[in-house]
Design an enzyme around this catalytic site. Structure first.
Site, PDB file in Angstrom:
ATOM      1  N   ASP A  59       0.842  -1.027  -0.028  1.00 38.02           N
ATOM      2  CA  ASP A  59       0.025  -0.200  -0.187  1.00 38.02           C
ATOM      3  C   ASP A  59       0.888   1.240  -0.035  1.00 38.02           C
ATOM      4  O   ASP A  59       2.122   1.050   0.281  1.00 38.02           O
ATOM      5  CB  ASP A  59      -1.089  -0.091   1.329  1.00 38.02           C
ATOM      6  CG  ASP A  59      -1.896   1.343   1.392  1.00 38.02           C
ATOM      7  OD1 ASP A  59      -2.270   1.692   0.239  1.00 38.02           O
ATOM      8  OD2 ASP A  59      -2.107   1.902   2.316  1.00 38.02           O
ATOM      9  N   SER A  60       0.294   2.354  -0.188  1.00 34.57           N
ATOM     10  CA  SER A  60       0.980   3.722  -0.154  1.00 34.57           C
ATOM     11  C   SER A  60       1.440   4.152   1.199  1.00 34.57           C
ATOM     12  O   SER A  60       1.892   5.136   1.503  1.00 34.57           O
ATOM     13  CB  SER A  60       0.024   4.675  -0.710  1.00 34.57           C
ATOM     14  OG  SER A  60      -1.072   4.729  -0.220  1.00 34.57           O
ATOM     15  N   TYR A 119      -0.465   8.425  -2.471  1.00 35.53           N
ATOM     16  CA  TYR A 119      -0.425   8.140  -4.033  1.00 35.53           C
ATOM     17  C   TYR A 119      -1.615   9.085  -4.851  1.00 35.53           C
ATOM     18  O   TYR A 119      -1.444   9.554  -5.862  1.00 35.53           O
ATOM     19  CB  TYR A 119      -0.617   6.700  -4.267  1.00 35.53           C
ATOM     20  CG  TYR A 119       0.699   5.892  -3.987  1.00 35.53           C
ATOM     21  CD1 TYR A 119       1.797   6.156  -3.458  1.00 35.53           C
ATOM     22  CD2 TYR A 119       0.216   4.652  -4.722  1.00 35.53           C
ATOM     23  CE1 TYR A 119       2.513   5.286  -3.375  1.00 35.53           C
ATOM     24  CE2 TYR A 119       1.361   3.673  -4.432  1.00 35.53           C
ATOM     25  CZ  TYR A 119       2.364   4.131  -3.732  1.00 35.53           C
ATOM     26  OH  TYR A 119       3.348   2.860  -3.424  1.00 35.53           O
ATOM     27  N   GLY A 120      -2.518   9.197  -4.100  1.00 36.09           N
ATOM     28  CA  GLY A 120      -3.858   9.713  -4.594  1.00 36.09           C
ATOM     29  C   GLY A 120      -3.749  11.140  -5.309  1.00 36.09           C
ATOM     30  O   GLY A 120      -4.560  11.446  -6.198  1.00 36.09           O
ATOM     31  N   CYS A 161      -4.474  -0.800  -2.232  1.00 40.57           N
ATOM     32  CA  CYS A 161      -4.522   0.557  -1.978  1.00 40.57           C
ATOM     33  C   CYS A 161      -5.598   0.734  -3.288  1.00 40.57           C
ATOM     34  O   CYS A 161      -5.501   0.117  -4.475  1.00 40.57           O
ATOM     35  CB  CYS A 161      -3.484   1.215  -2.489  1.00 40.57           C
ATOM     36  SG  CYS A 161      -3.138   2.855  -2.881  1.00 40.57           S
ATOM     37  N   ASN A 162      -6.684   1.285  -3.096  1.00 43.94           N
ATOM     38  CA  ASN A 162      -7.586   1.569  -4.133  1.00 43.94           C
ATOM     39  C   ASN A 162      -7.049   2.445  -5.253  1.00 43.94           C
ATOM     40  O   ASN A 162      -7.385   2.176  -6.435  1.00 43.94           O
ATOM     41  CB  ASN A 162      -8.868   2.377  -3.682  1.00 43.94           C
ATOM     42  CG  ASN A 162      -9.889   1.653  -2.428  1.00 43.94           C
ATOM     43  OD1 ASN A 162     -10.705   1.133  -3.005  1.00 43.94           O
ATOM     44  ND2 ASN A 162      -9.135   1.375  -1.421  1.00 43.94           N
ATOM     45  N   THR A 163      -6.318   3.292  -4.764  1.00 44.37           N
ATOM     46  CA  THR A 163      -5.602   4.440  -5.687  1.00 44.37           C
ATOM     47  C   THR A 163      -4.698   3.523  -6.647  1.00 44.37           C
ATOM     48  O   THR A 163      -4.835   3.633  -7.932  1.00 44.37           O
ATOM     49  CB  THR A 163      -4.886   5.461  -4.876  1.00 44.37           C
ATOM     50  OG1 THR A 163      -5.822   5.838  -4.131  1.00 44.37           O
ATOM     51  CG2 THR A 163      -4.546   6.433  -5.970  1.00 44.37           C
ATOM     52  N   GLU A 188      -1.025   9.075   8.211  1.00 46.16           N
ATOM     53  CA  GLU A 188       0.413   8.636   8.026  1.00 46.16           C
ATOM     54  C   GLU A 188       1.226   9.810   8.978  1.00 46.16           C
ATOM     55  O   GLU A 188       2.415   9.136   9.189  1.00 46.16           O
ATOM     56  CB  GLU A 188       0.884   8.980   6.585  1.00 46.16           C
ATOM     57  CG  GLU A 188       0.260   8.066   5.574  1.00 46.16           C
ATOM     58  CD  GLU A 188       0.824   6.535   5.736  1.00 46.16           C
ATOM     59  OE1 GLU A 188       2.114   6.555   6.253  1.00 46.16           O
ATOM     60  OE2 GLU A 188       0.001   5.686   5.372  1.00 46.16           O
ATOM     61  N   CYS A 247     -11.047   3.590   0.359  1.00 47.89           N
ATOM     62  CA  CYS A 247      -9.406   3.781   0.667  1.00 47.89           C
ATOM     63  C   CYS A 247      -9.064   2.879   1.713  1.00 47.89           C
ATOM     64  O   CYS A 247      -9.948   2.867   2.714  1.00 47.89           O
ATOM     65  CB  CYS A 247      -9.066   5.344   0.829  1.00 47.89           C
ATOM     66  SG  CYS A 247      -7.407   5.585   1.274  1.00 47.89           S
ATOM     67  N   HIS A 303      -6.831   3.024   3.795  1.00 47.65           N
ATOM     68  CA  HIS A 303      -6.567   3.585   5.308  1.00 47.65           C
ATOM     69  C   HIS A 303      -8.003   3.978   5.944  1.00 47.65           C
ATOM     70  O   HIS A 303      -8.124   4.056   7.171  1.00 47.65           O
ATOM     71  CB  HIS A 303      -6.122   5.018   5.018  1.00 47.65           C
ATOM     72  CG  HIS A 303      -4.477   4.985   4.739  1.00 47.65           C
ATOM     73  ND1 HIS A 303      -3.900   4.568   3.532  1.00 47.65           N
ATOM     74  CD2 HIS A 303      -3.401   5.380   5.488  1.00 47.65           C
ATOM     75  CE1 HIS A 303      -2.673   4.738   3.624  1.00 47.65           C
ATOM     76  NE2 HIS A 303      -2.374   5.321   4.587  1.00 47.65           N
TER      77      HIS A 303
HETATM   78  N1  DGL Z   1      -4.606   3.260   1.137  1.00 48.57           N
HETATM   79  C1  DGL Z   1      -4.563   4.022  -0.243  1.00 48.57           C
HETATM   80  C2  DGL Z   1      -5.756   3.899  -1.026  1.00 48.57           C
HETATM   81  O1  DGL Z   1      -6.521   3.031  -0.650  1.00 48.57           O
HETATM   82  C3  DGL Z   1      -4.481   5.513  -0.032  1.00 48.57           C
HETATM   83  C4  DGL Z   1      -4.247   6.410  -1.090  1.00 48.57           C
HETATM   84  C5  DGL Z   1      -3.335   7.368  -1.039  1.00 48.57           C
HETATM   85  O2  DGL Z   1      -1.900   7.090  -0.810  1.00 48.57           O
HETATM   86  O3  DGL Z   1      -3.497   8.492  -1.548  1.00 48.57           O
HETATM   87  O4  DGL Z   1      -6.137   4.465  -1.839  1.00 48.57           O
END
Ligand code: DGL
Length: 267
Positions: free
Chosen positions: A18-19, A50-51, A81-83, A159, A191, A193
């Site tokens: 994940d990010s 990452y978003g 991570c969804n993104t 974070e 997401c 998180h």
């Molecule tokens: N956990 C990531 C997700 O599900 C966080 C997204 C991010 O890093 O912006 O999208």
């Protein structure tokens, strides 16, 4: 193009990335459904969020994470991570010959169950803007009002160790108020998180609003794919569970619990 191949033995680990620390919400569901499985978790906290990054940057970060997990001979990779899923999974599946499981906002169950015909979705800017998300939403949103809210700032607070903070509560109130006014009866967490926000969300939302996340569905899908590939680990030995972060060790430990050892890694 020749695909980059992985090892495929049932003892090999499930790789999860994940990010940052949020994907541990998915890892927990996988570990609880498949407690014998060895696993490796990569928290790319250094590059979170990452978003807000470009598609090319997200793809490059995903490749870096995947290649690290392949060096450790993972048998399957969970893009927790969804993104990263919505933006990069198609590309990853083309480039690497290993099964990938992604995570997407659970629009379908929310759309099928809503009575008020209003559902809310909280996700990152990248996820909401992605083609995959737009496609899924247009399929399942017939006759339903989908209130999309970009959760900018939430991942950053988590974070930075500010999950339970006044700033978080104020931000969530601001994001949820329009949904409450619109009488949503389901809130989709888009997401990985965000499941960590559930106790705070429950304080803000009317109690009839159901909160839906995709963690359990990802765990079930992981099991199905491993079973189909004869890759389920049948060993009764204690599993080897590795957690690596390029950010804060205490932060990752605070979410997974102190019985698990977290190591710093440069990646
Ligand atoms: N956990 C990531 C997700 O599900 C966080 C997204 C991010 O890093 O912006 O999208």
């Amino acid at each position: 193009m020749q695909k980059i191949k992985s090892q495929s033995s049932s003892n090999n680990a499930i790789g999860v990335f994940d990010s940052g620390v949020g994907g541990t919400s998915i890892w927990k569901e996988i570990h609880s459904l498949l407690p014998n499985e060895n696993s490796i978790y990569l928290a790319d906290s250094k590059n979170a969020p990452y978003g807000i990054k470009s598609k090319a940057d997200i793809i490059a970060l995903c490749e870096k994470n995947v290649e690290l997990l392949l060096q450790d001979q993972c048998k399957i990779i969970i893009v927790a991570c969804n993104t990263a899923t919505t933006i990069a999974i198609k590309h990853l599946r083309t480039k690497y010959a290993i099964p990938f499981i992604g995570i997407e906002p659970a629009i379908k169950p929310a759309s099928l169950k809503t009575k008020t015909k209003n559902i809310g979705i909280l996700a990152t800017k990248g996820t909401l803007a992605s083609e995959l998300f737009q496609e899924t939403t247009s399929i399942y949103s017939q006759g339903i009002e989908v209130l999309e809210q970009d959760g900018t700032g939430i991942v950053e607070l988590i974070e930075n160790g500010k999950l339970y903070s006044i700033e978080m509560k104020i931000l969530l109130q601001e994001y949820l108020n329009p949904m409450i006014e619109a009488k949503i009866d389901h809130l989709v967490l888009g997401c990985s998180h965000y499941p960590y926000l559930i106790p705070i969300l429950k304080e803000i939302l009317p109690k009839e609003v159901k909160i839906i996340d995709s963690g359990r569905a990802v765990a079930r899908q992981t099991k199905t794919v491993l079973e189909a590939g004869k890759l389920l680990n049948r060993s009764t030995k204690l599993p080897k569970l590795h957690f690596y972060t390029n950010g804060s060790k205490p932060l990752l430990e605070s979410l997974i619990g102190s019985k698990f050892r977290v190591e710093n890694k440069f990646f």
